[in-house]
Design a protein around this motif. Structure first.
Motif, mmCIF file in Angstrom:
data_model
loop_
_atom_site.group_PDB
_atom_site.id
_atom_site.type_symbol
_atom_site.label_atom_id
_atom_site.label_comp_id
_atom_site.label_asym_id
_atom_site.label_seq_id
_atom_site.Cartn_x
_atom_site.Cartn_y
_atom_site.Cartn_z
ATOM 1 N N LEU A 59 -54.841 9.744 -28.238
ATOM 2 C CA LEU A 59 -55.830 9.478 -27.183
ATOM 3 C C LEU A 59 -55.155 9.343 -25.824
ATOM 4 C CD1 LEU A 59 -58.381 7.009 -28.820
ATOM 5 C CD2 LEU A 59 -58.878 9.251 -27.868
ATOM 6 N N PHE A 60 -54.086 8.561 -25.778
ATOM 7 C CA PHE A 60 -53.369 8.377 -24.516
ATOM 8 C C PHE A 60 -52.713 9.673 -24.066
ATOM 9 C CE2 PHE A 60 -52.625 3.494 -24.933
ATOM 10 C CZ PHE A 60 -53.988 3.314 -24.721
ATOM 11 N N THR A 61 -52.272 10.486 -25.040
ATOM 12 C CA THR A 61 -51.678 11.779 -24.703
ATOM 13 C C THR A 61 -52.701 12.676 -24.026
ATOM 14 O OG1 THR A 61 -50.146 11.634 -26.566
ATOM 15 C CG2 THR A 61 -50.529 13.822 -25.637
ATOM 16 N N VAL A 62 -53.875 12.780 -24.641
ATOM 17 C CA VAL A 62 -54.951 13.605 -24.078
ATOM 18 C C VAL A 62 -55.357 13.074 -22.711
ATOM 19 C CG1 VAL A 62 -57.343 14.331 -24.378
ATOM 20 C CG2 VAL A 62 -55.790 14.337 -26.331
ATOM 21 N N GLN A 63 -55.529 11.764 -22.598
ATOM 22 C CA GLN A 63 -55.923 11.164 -21.327
ATOM 23 C C GLN A 63 -54.886 11.425 -20.236
ATOM 24 O OE1 GLN A 63 -55.721 6.858 -20.932
ATOM 25 N NE2 GLN A 63 -57.740 6.817 -19.970
ATOM 26 N N GLY A 64 -53.602 11.332 -20.604
ATOM 27 C CA GLY A 64 -52.547 11.561 -19.620
ATOM 28 C C GLY A 64 -52.582 12.961 -19.055
ATOM 29 N N VAL B 147 -54.797 1.693 -37.729
ATOM 30 C CA VAL B 147 -55.761 2.680 -37.222
ATOM 31 C C VAL B 147 -55.667 2.771 -35.707
ATOM 32 C CG1 VAL B 147 -58.207 3.158 -36.902
ATOM 33 C CG2 VAL B 147 -57.373 2.515 -39.141
ATOM 34 N N SER B 148 -55.635 1.604 -35.040
ATOM 35 C CA SER B 148 -55.570 1.611 -33.580
ATOM 36 C C SER B 148 -54.284 2.284 -33.095
ATOM 37 C CB SER B 148 -55.655 0.183 -33.039
ATOM 38 O OG SER B 148 -54.547 -0.591 -33.468
ATOM 39 N N HIS B 149 -53.189 2.057 -33.851
ATOM 40 C CA HIS B 149 -51.915 2.682 -33.458
ATOM 41 C C HIS B 149 -51.973 4.194 -33.634
ATOM 42 C CE1 HIS B 149 -47.620 3.320 -32.974
ATOM 43 N NE2 HIS B 149 -47.618 3.992 -34.108
ATOM 44 N N GLU B 150 -52.531 4.638 -34.763
ATOM 45 C CA GLU B 150 -52.592 6.077 -35.032
ATOM 46 C C GLU B 150 -53.502 6.799 -34.048
ATOM 47 O OE1 GLU B 150 -50.753 7.703 -37.120
ATOM 48 O OE2 GLU B 150 -49.816 5.935 -37.996
ATOM 49 N N LEU B 151 -54.618 6.157 -33.670
ATOM 50 C CA LEU B 151 -55.556 6.791 -32.744
ATOM 51 C C LEU B 151 -55.090 6.678 -31.294
ATOM 52 C CD1 LEU B 151 -58.985 5.637 -34.238
ATOM 53 C CD2 LEU B 151 -57.842 7.825 -34.556
ATOM 54 N N LYS B 152 -54.374 5.604 -30.991
ATOM 55 C CA LYS B 152 -53.968 5.344 -29.612
ATOM 56 C C LYS B 152 -53.032 6.430 -29.083
ATOM 57 C CE LYS B 152 -51.067 2.040 -29.148
ATOM 58 N NZ LYS B 152 -50.506 0.666 -29.156
ATOM 59 N N THR B 153 -52.076 6.857 -29.893
ATOM 60 C CA THR B 153 -51.073 7.822 -29.425
ATOM 61 C C THR B 153 -51.701 9.134 -28.966
ATOM 62 O OG1 THR B 153 -49.427 6.823 -30.898
ATOM 63 C CG2 THR B 153 -48.950 9.033 -30.039
ATOM 64 N N GLY C 108 -53.532 17.222 -29.018
ATOM 65 C CA GLY C 108 -53.877 15.813 -29.217
ATOM 66 C C GLY C 108 -55.243 15.647 -29.858
ATOM 67 N N VAL C 109 -56.201 16.478 -29.410
ATOM 68 C CA VAL C 109 -57.551 16.421 -29.983
ATOM 69 C C VAL C 109 -57.521 16.875 -31.445
ATOM 70 C CG1 VAL C 109 -59.871 17.389 -29.849
ATOM 71 C CG2 VAL C 109 -58.681 16.747 -27.757
ATOM 72 N N GLU C 110 -56.732 17.917 -31.735
ATOM 73 C CA GLU C 110 -56.614 18.386 -33.120
ATOM 74 C C GLU C 110 -56.033 17.298 -34.017
ATOM 75 O OE1 GLU C 110 -54.274 21.900 -32.908
ATOM 76 O OE2 GLU C 110 -55.966 23.199 -32.364
ATOM 77 N N ARG C 111 -55.082 16.544 -33.496
ATOM 78 C CA ARG C 111 -54.503 15.438 -34.277
ATOM 79 C C ARG C 111 -55.549 14.365 -34.551
ATOM 80 N NH1 ARG C 111 -50.639 12.564 -36.360
ATOM 81 N NH2 ARG C 111 -50.132 10.466 -35.666
ATOM 82 N N LEU C 112 -56.384 14.070 -33.553
ATOM 83 C CA LEU C 112 -57.467 13.096 -33.753
ATOM 84 C C LEU C 112 -58.434 13.574 -34.826
ATOM 85 C CD1 LEU C 112 -58.301 12.045 -30.070
ATOM 86 C CD2 LEU C 112 -57.435 10.556 -31.873
ATOM 87 N N ILE C 113 -58.796 14.855 -34.769
ATOM 88 C CA ILE C 113 -59.710 15.423 -35.771
ATOM 89 C C ILE C 113 -59.079 15.342 -37.160
ATOM 90 C CG2 ILE C 113 -60.826 17.551 -36.549
ATOM 91 C CD1 ILE C 113 -61.087 18.331 -33.574
#
Length: 350
Positions: free
Chosen positions: A136-141, A128-134, A167-172
């Motif tokens: 999230l870091f993309t959006v933050q960057g 989960v952390s790996h899937e969400l991290k990518t 990136g946000v759409e992927r999180l959703i």
């Protein structure tokens, strides 16, 4: 809790017979040697010894079991947490030993299960952390780049905002899939059972994914020309999601200029089996048993060219099981894969 006691006298009787026989024999030999053998006295002593021995042994057994061993039972919550609680407990040592052995085996199984769950929990949290991290870091960057001055460039600002939105759409997408699979696992998803033509449903999926397949020049097709509709009884929306997920996977991991083929066959009188077959990269045997787990990846490197939530096959499995049906997978590395599942035929076929 009130414990019902079923008394067992087997051990006490055997012990009493042994003690009374031994004492009576010793006393008989003693009186015989003195020449004053009194059979009446010997009988009275034998009966008295038997009675006293039986009472003492039985009472001591009960005291030993229910004042000492029952404390151990209570300490491990045996009487409250297992199926032994409502049952009658016997004073028979053999039965007690059997129950303790059964308790030990059950606890071992429970401990082994907890270890497996703990490993699964660690894997799940890591995934989960790996899937969400990518994303999230993309959006933050992108946002940090904009805040550092790129916002002044209109074209760059629009480009970075669009990428951040992806990136946000992927999180959703991941969160929605997690919510769906949670509902499926707890049985909180109400299926809307209906009768529909499975062939028409597959054609709709082909049309939706036609452009995606065209990027890799993959052909979406049936194994033959079906002249008559085949009606099934299931939740149409959920089955469309199942077929979509399977076809999307076949496209993701399919070869350039490959083929994804769907076939529908009669199994028994009231069942059909739907097969989704591709000639893609395939799956090795070591991974086949785990591909339906949440976030399980055959490629452990983490550098995946294809997106997705990592929950597609897990959702497929739970939807099919929610219909009380079965899903199967066969795959050969570098040859291709075949996913198949059963559905109930509808009366409309007649």
């Amino acid at each position: 809790m009130v414990t019902r006691i079923k008394k067992s006298y087997r051990f006490a009787l055997r012990t009493t017979i042994l003690i009374s026989s031994l004492l009576t024999a010793v006393l008989g030999i003693f009186l015989w040697n003195r020449g004053s053998m009194d059979w009446q006295l010997l009988a009275i002593i034998a009966v008295t010894t038997s009675f006293v021995s039986f009472l003492v042994v039985q009472l001591r057994i009960e005291k030993f079991i229910y004042r000492n061993i029952e404390r151990i039972y209570n300490d491990v919550s045996l009487l409250e947490s297992t199926s032994l609680a409502p049952k009658t407990i016997t004073t028979d040592m053999r039965s007690l030993t059997d129950e303790i052995e059964k308790f030990a085996k059950d606890k071992k199984i429970e401990i082994d299960t907890l270890k497996i769950r703990e490993e699964y929990r660690k894997d799940f949290l890591g995934n989960v952390s790996h899937e969400l991290k990518t994303p999230l870091f993309t959006v933050q960057g992108y946002i940090l780049t904009l805040l550092d001055g790129a916002m002044d460039d209109k074209n760059l600002r629009k480009k970075y905002l669009q990428r951040a939105n992806k990136g946000v759409e992927r999180l959703i997408y991941i969160v929605k899939d997690l919510d769906l699979i949670t509902k499926l696992e707890v049985g909180d998803l109400n299926l809307k059972i209906d009768e529909f033509d499975i062939l028409e449903l597959v054609r709709n999926v082909f049309e939706l994914l036609e452009m995606k397949a065209a990027k890799k020049n993959i052909t979406l097709t049936f194994d033959m020309d079906y002249e008559k509709p085949i009606y099934v009884k299931a939740d149409k929306e959920k089955i469309q999601q199942v077929i979509t997920n399977l076809v999307v996977n076949s496209i993701k991991y399919g070869q350039q200029n490959g083929t994804t083929e769907v076939s529908i066959e009669n199994l028994i009188k009231n069942k059909v089996i739907i097969r989704v077959t591709d000639n893609g990269e395939g799956i090795s045997k070591q991974h086949l048993g785990r591909i339906f787990e949440r976030f399980y990846r055959v490629d452990k490197s983490g550098s995946r060219a294809e997106g997705g939530s990592g929950l597609g096959l897990a959702i497929v499995k739970h939807i099919i099981e929610a219909h009380n049906e079965k899903i199967y997978v066969e795959s050969v590395l570098d040859i291709g894969s075949e996913f198949s599942f059963t559905l109930e035929k509808a009366a409309a076929n007649s």
